[in-house]
Design a protein around this motif. Structure first.
Motif, PDB file in Angstrom:
ATOM      1  N   ASP A 167     -15.168  -0.622   2.867  1.00 26.34           N
ATOM      2  CA  ASP A 167     -15.106  -0.938   1.445  1.00 26.34           C
ATOM      3  C   ASP A 167     -13.703  -1.447   1.117  1.00 26.34           C
ATOM      4  N   ASP A 168     -13.396  -1.540  -0.143  1.00 30.93           N
ATOM      5  CA  ASP A 168     -12.129  -2.137  -0.547  1.00 30.93           C
ATOM      6  C   ASP A 168     -10.916  -1.286  -0.180  1.00 30.93           C
ATOM      7  N   THR A 169     -11.133  -0.037   0.213  1.00 27.77           N
ATOM      8  CA  THR A 169      -9.998   0.854   0.512  1.00 27.77           C
ATOM      9  C   THR A 169      -9.956   1.320   1.965  1.00 27.77           C
ATOM     10  N   THR A 170     -10.952   0.965   2.772  1.00 29.29           N
ATOM     11  CA  THR A 170     -11.044   1.526   4.123  1.00 29.29           C
ATOM     12  C   THR A 170      -9.792   1.229   4.953  1.00 29.29           C
ATOM     13  N   ILE A 171      -9.430  -0.040   5.082  1.00 30.61           N
ATOM     14  CA  ILE A 171      -8.308  -0.412   5.939  1.00 30.61           C
ATOM     15  C   ILE A 171      -6.978   0.019   5.318  1.00 30.61           C
ATOM     16  N   SER A 172      -6.870  -0.106   4.018  1.00 27.55           N
ATOM     17  CA  SER A 172      -5.620   0.326   3.380  1.00 27.55           C
ATOM     18  C   SER A 172      -5.418   1.830   3.546  1.00 27.55           C
ATOM     19  N   ARG A 173      -6.484   2.617   3.508  1.00 30.88           N
ATOM     20  CA  ARG A 173      -6.350   4.062   3.743  1.00 30.88           C
ATOM     21  C   ARG A 173      -5.940   4.335   5.199  1.00 30.88           C
ATOM     22  N   ALA A 174      -6.535   3.598   6.120  1.00 34.55           N
ATOM     23  CA  ALA A 174      -6.176   3.790   7.532  1.00 34.55           C
ATOM     24  C   ALA A 174      -4.703   3.475   7.751  1.00 34.55           C
ATOM     25  N   MET A 175      -4.229   2.383   7.174  1.00 38.86           N
ATOM     26  CA  MET A 175      -2.832   2.003   7.334  1.00 38.86           C
ATOM     27  C   MET A 175      -1.900   3.023   6.681  1.00 38.86           C
ATOM     28  N   THR A 176      -2.301   3.547   5.528  1.00 37.54           N
ATOM     29  CA  THR A 176      -1.492   4.569   4.848  1.00 37.54           C
ATOM     30  C   THR A 176      -1.311   5.788   5.731  1.00 37.54           C
ATOM     31  N   GLU A 177      -2.374   6.188   6.414  1.00 31.02           N
ATOM     32  CA  GLU A 177      -2.289   7.360   7.291  1.00 31.02           C
ATOM     33  C   GLU A 177      -1.336   7.115   8.452  1.00 31.02           C
ATOM     34  N   LEU A 178      -1.347   5.916   9.000  1.00 29.75           N
ATOM     35  CA  LEU A 178      -0.458   5.625  10.122  1.00 29.75           C
ATOM     36  C   LEU A 178       0.986   5.486   9.660  1.00 29.75           C
ATOM     37  N   TYR A 179       1.188   4.872   8.508  1.00 30.92           N
ATOM     38  CA  TYR A 179       2.551   4.793   7.974  1.00 30.92           C
ATOM     39  C   TYR A 179       3.114   6.188   7.710  1.00 30.92           C
ATOM     40  N   ALA A 180       2.263   7.101   7.270  1.00 27.38           N
ATOM     41  CA  ALA A 180       2.721   8.460   6.973  1.00 27.38           C
ATOM     42  C   ALA A 180       3.253   9.172   8.218  1.00 27.38           C
ATOM     43  N   LEU A 181       2.847   8.697   9.383  1.00 29.10           N
ATOM     44  CA  LEU A 181       3.332   9.266  10.651  1.00 29.10           C
ATOM     45  C   LEU A 181       4.653   8.645  11.085  1.00 29.10           C
ATOM     46  N   GLY A 182       5.149   7.695  10.309  1.00 29.02           N
ATOM     47  CA  GLY A 182       6.379   7.001  10.687  1.00 29.02           C
ATOM     48  C   GLY A 182       6.141   5.807  11.582  1.00 29.02           C
ATOM     49  N   ILE A 183       4.894   5.385  11.738  1.00 28.46           N
ATOM     50  CA  ILE A 183       4.564   4.216  12.559  1.00 28.46           C
ATOM     51  C   ILE A 183       4.714   2.971  11.690  1.00 28.46           C
ATOM     52  N   ARG A 184       5.658   2.107  12.066  1.00 29.17           N
ATOM     53  CA  ARG A 184       5.892   0.879  11.308  1.00 29.17           C
ATOM     54  C   ARG A 184       5.825  -0.307  12.263  1.00 29.17           C
ATOM     55  N   PRO A 185       4.613  -0.782  12.545  1.00 32.44           N
ATOM     56  CA  PRO A 185       4.472  -1.884  13.513  1.00 32.44           C
ATOM     57  C   PRO A 185       5.057  -3.172  12.959  1.00 32.44           C
ATOM     58  N   ASP A 186       5.458  -4.047  13.873  1.00 31.42           N
ATOM     59  CA  ASP A 186       5.952  -5.355  13.452  1.00 31.42           C
ATOM     60  C   ASP A 186       4.819  -6.205  12.889  1.00 31.42           C
ATOM     61  N   TRP A 187       3.643  -6.038  13.459  1.00 29.33           N
ATOM     62  CA  TRP A 187       2.471  -6.808  13.053  1.00 29.33           C
ATOM     63  C   TRP A 187       1.268  -5.882  12.906  1.00 29.33           C
ATOM     64  N   TRP A 188       0.352  -6.276  12.033  1.00 24.72           N
ATOM     65  CA  TRP A 188      -0.991  -5.698  12.000  1.00 24.72           C
ATOM     66  C   TRP A 188      -1.976  -6.794  12.383  1.00 24.72           C
ATOM     67  N   LYS A 189      -3.015  -6.410  13.090  1.00 25.02           N
ATOM     68  CA  LYS A 189      -4.122  -7.324  13.365  1.00 25.02           C
ATOM     69  C   LYS A 189      -5.378  -6.679  12.790  1.00 25.02           C
ATOM     70  N   LEU A 190      -6.001  -7.358  11.838  1.00 25.68           N
ATOM     71  CA  LEU A 190      -7.083  -6.749  11.071  1.00 25.68           C
ATOM     72  C   LEU A 190      -8.307  -7.640  11.047  1.00 25.68           C
ATOM     73  N   GLU A 191      -9.482  -6.992  10.847  1.00 27.79           N
ATOM     74  CA  GLU A 191     -10.720  -7.745  10.714  1.00 27.79           C
ATOM     75  C   GLU A 191     -10.796  -8.363   9.312  1.00 27.79           C
ATOM     76  N   PRO A 192     -11.538  -9.458   9.146  1.00 25.83           N
ATOM     77  CA  PRO A 192     -11.662 -10.070   7.825  1.00 25.83           C
ATOM     78  C   PRO A 192     -12.176  -9.070   6.793  1.00 25.83           C
TER      79      PRO A 192
END
Length: 638
Positions: free
Chosen positions: A516-541
């Protein structure tokens, strides 16, 4: 005023330029070092880098060997934004080397490998009058007064600078063994009294506008036997601003008569930090001071910036690569750090990493040929040996290169399992970006393909290869599964930063739950909360503009330095991908795509089945790749 406005450079530094080889085992004798990290070195070279990182327009005049190490120095300086017009390639001499280690706090044995080295062959003919006149200041260094030819070169630069309204800066830079006053093993020795050295340095002082040195260097420049007497002796010869570097005690700036009190000067703010490696700290200090001094700041401000830059240097291992950027310094001055060992501050380290990356990549269109299981399935279908997949991946590189033609913005994703020769081919094609996967295909929970000790694998990679990791991650996954995946990604992130490789995290959520409109943004929020800051994201349309806006908001909140997002393809038809491309117009953080099967699936099936020649396969993939690149560029009005 017209003359000042005509200046195109802030400072030209002159003198030593070497390749530093730093022992990577801290607390070890140089005799016992097992591996080394390479960086540019030499006082003037370090200062040219440090000042460029702080926003000054700097340049270097030196000589380097016409060989690989000399080219490394030139290329690294160009990456740093240092003008290299004044660097001469010497066909007859080798680039200087320095071997160093951190044996204990404040003790760093070093060996200068400088026998008939290139930079000591600098001569008057290497000093171009117009080039020197184009700078607001020149910085001369002590070591290059140790030989008649290098002395003559520096004095010529001084004359030109003064004749054209430029300032003269003297970094005393005293290394006794570079004057023949100490043995090869005494590279760390800081002071040997010498009337010969003092007499020569005293002859330089009257021409200077700024003189910078440690207590030992101030003494050798004056010939006096105490710091106070040395300051007074220098003042008798020169009206220059004098900066006394005092290590952990910071510095004192003297701009006028010298009193009987050493503290009777301008003292910048100090920064108590853990001393890890003192080498190169003075060059970082000089860079910070020059940023203030050449920009018209007060001496107190200049000294504070200098002390802060020195603090960064002594808290990290290498010299120039560890110096702060202006963004990093500004953050530190505003926020400070709870860590006395600044290298352990993740926020500061992230700013340092992100603002010193090798190059900007504002556009990325990549042909992804890192697939393994999909290609083995096709090979098995046609009873073709898996070894043929290696050859097919080389054809994919040829196809991508036919489209890119060396232009910026094109890249490749290639795997280690079947792509060894393809990597060699790609290295010759001047792609802007090359990525390689580390995940075991299809693994959930995430596993790495060759070894779970990922750091030992990454250290063997070329420095400009980007780590790509696909994780099938959905924010509504069971907590135990999410925790295991998160730990794996955090370990990968730590390893990437430790070995200095960029990281692309690919998230596919749609295969294991609804989007839905929040699925990927929620996933990214969880990873950022761990201190993971990738140079790039690769995401599905994404299916809506709202979803893309949510994703962008998460990146904006967590990492202002993220390079961006690339779209994956999932074997979608080209027409569907073009629609997906168009949908990203609302998301400027989407910089391009990394698509594979849409481009290579037909050719792989035909070629592995024996129904297509090499040239036909290359032509087929190149055509499909080019159509996708045109579709992407249309969405950006390019």
């Amino acid at each position: 005023m017209a003359q000042a406005d005509a200046k195109t450079l802030d400072v030209i530094t002159i003198g030593r330029s070497s390749v530093d080889l730093y022992g990577q085992q801290s607390g070890s004798r140089l005799e016992d070092i097992a591996s080394f990290a390479k960086s540019v070195g030499g006082c003037p070279t370090n200062i040219s880098v440090g000042s460029a990182r702080l926003g000054l327009k700097s340049a270097l005049i030196t000589r380097v060997g016409e060989e690989q190490m000399g080219r490394f120095i030139r290329e690294q300086l160009e990456r740093e934004g240092v003008a290299t017009d004044g660097i001469v390639a010497d066909k007859d001499r080798l680039t200087a080397l320095v071997l160093l280690s951190v044996e204990s706090e404040g003790v760093s044995p070093m060996i200068f490998v400088r026998t008939d080295c290139a930079d000591m062959a600098l001569c008057e003919d290497d000093i171009d009058e117009a080039f020197v006149a184009s700078s607001r200041a020149v910085l001369v260094s002590g070591t290059h007064f140790s030989k008649p030819n290098t002395e003559a070169a520096q004095r010529k630069a001084i004359r030109i600078a003064k004749a054209n309204g430029g300032k003269v800066i003297f970094d005393i830079d005293y290394r006794p063994n570079l004057w023949g006053l100490a043995g090869h093993a005494e590279g760390f020795e800081r002071y040997v009294k010498s009337d010969r050295v003092s007499a020569l340095m005293k002859s330089v002082l009257p021409d200077c506008d700024l003189i910078v040195g440690t207590e030992e260097e101030i003494m050798i420049a004056s010939g006096a036997d105490s710091v106070l007497a040395s300051l007074k002796a220098i003042r008798a010869l020169s009206p220059a601003t004098i900066v006394l570097k005092r290590g952990a005690m910071g510095c004192v700036v003297y701009d006028g008569p010298i009193s009987d009190d050493l503290e009777d000067g301008i003292v910048g703010q100090g920064f108590p930090i853990e001393v890890y490696n003192v080498l190169g700290a003075g060059d970082a200090f000089m860079s910070g001071f020059l940023r203030g001094w050449l920009k018209g700041e007060s001496h107190k401000t200049s000294a504070t910036w200098a002390n802060a830059c020195g603090a960064f240097a002594v808290s990290r291992l290498l010299c120039a690569p560890e110096y702060p950027t202006w963004e990093e310094l500004s953050y530190f001055l505003k926020h400070g750090s709870k860590f006395k060992a600044l290298r352990k501050d993740e926020d500061i380290s992230h700013i340092h990493w992100a603002t010193t990356r090798r190059k900007e990549i504002p556009l990325l269109m990549a042909l992804a040929i890192d697939h393994r299981s999909q290609l083995t399935d096709i090979a098995d279908q046609h009873k073709a040996p898996h070894a043929k997949i290696n050859a097919f991946k080389r054809l994919a590189v040829a196809a991508a290169a036919r489209v890119s033609q060396g232009r910026d913005g094109y890249g490749m994703l290639i795997d280690e399992r079947f792509g060894r020769e393809a990597f060699f081919d790609a290295a010759k094609k001047d792609f802007s970006w090359v990525g390689r996967p580390v995940e075991l295909p299809g693994s959930r929970p995430l596993r790495f393909e060759f070894s779970q000790d990922i750091g030992s694998q990454l250290v063997e990679w070329p420095v400009d290869h980007c780590i790509k990791c696909l994780c099938f991650y959905h924010p509504d996954d069971p907590e135990a599964l999410k925790k295991e995946q998160q730990q794996k990604l955090r370990a990968l992130y730590d390893a990437a930063r430790k070995v200095g490789r960029e990281l692309l995290v690919e998230i596919i959520a749609g295969k294991h739950g609804p989007l839905d409109d929040t699925t990927i943004s929620r996933a990214m929020t969880e990873l950022y909360a761990l201190g993971i800051r990738p140079d790039w994201w690769k995401l599905e349309p994404q299916h809506s503009a709202t979803a893309w806006k949510n994703i962008e908001a998460v990146i904006a909140e967590n990492d202002a330095y993220c390079r961006g997002i690339v779209l994956l393809g999932l074997e979608a038809p080209a027409a569907d991908l073009e629609k997906a491309f168009a949908a990203t117009r609302v998301a400027p953080m989407v910089k391009g795509f990394a698509v594979g099967r849409t481009i290579f699936a037909h050719a792989a099936n035909q070629w592995l089945g024996g129904r297509m020649t090499d040239e036909e396969a290359i032509t087929d993939m190149a055509g499909r790749f080019e159509e996708l690149t045109k579709a992407w560029l249309r969405t950006r009005g390019l």
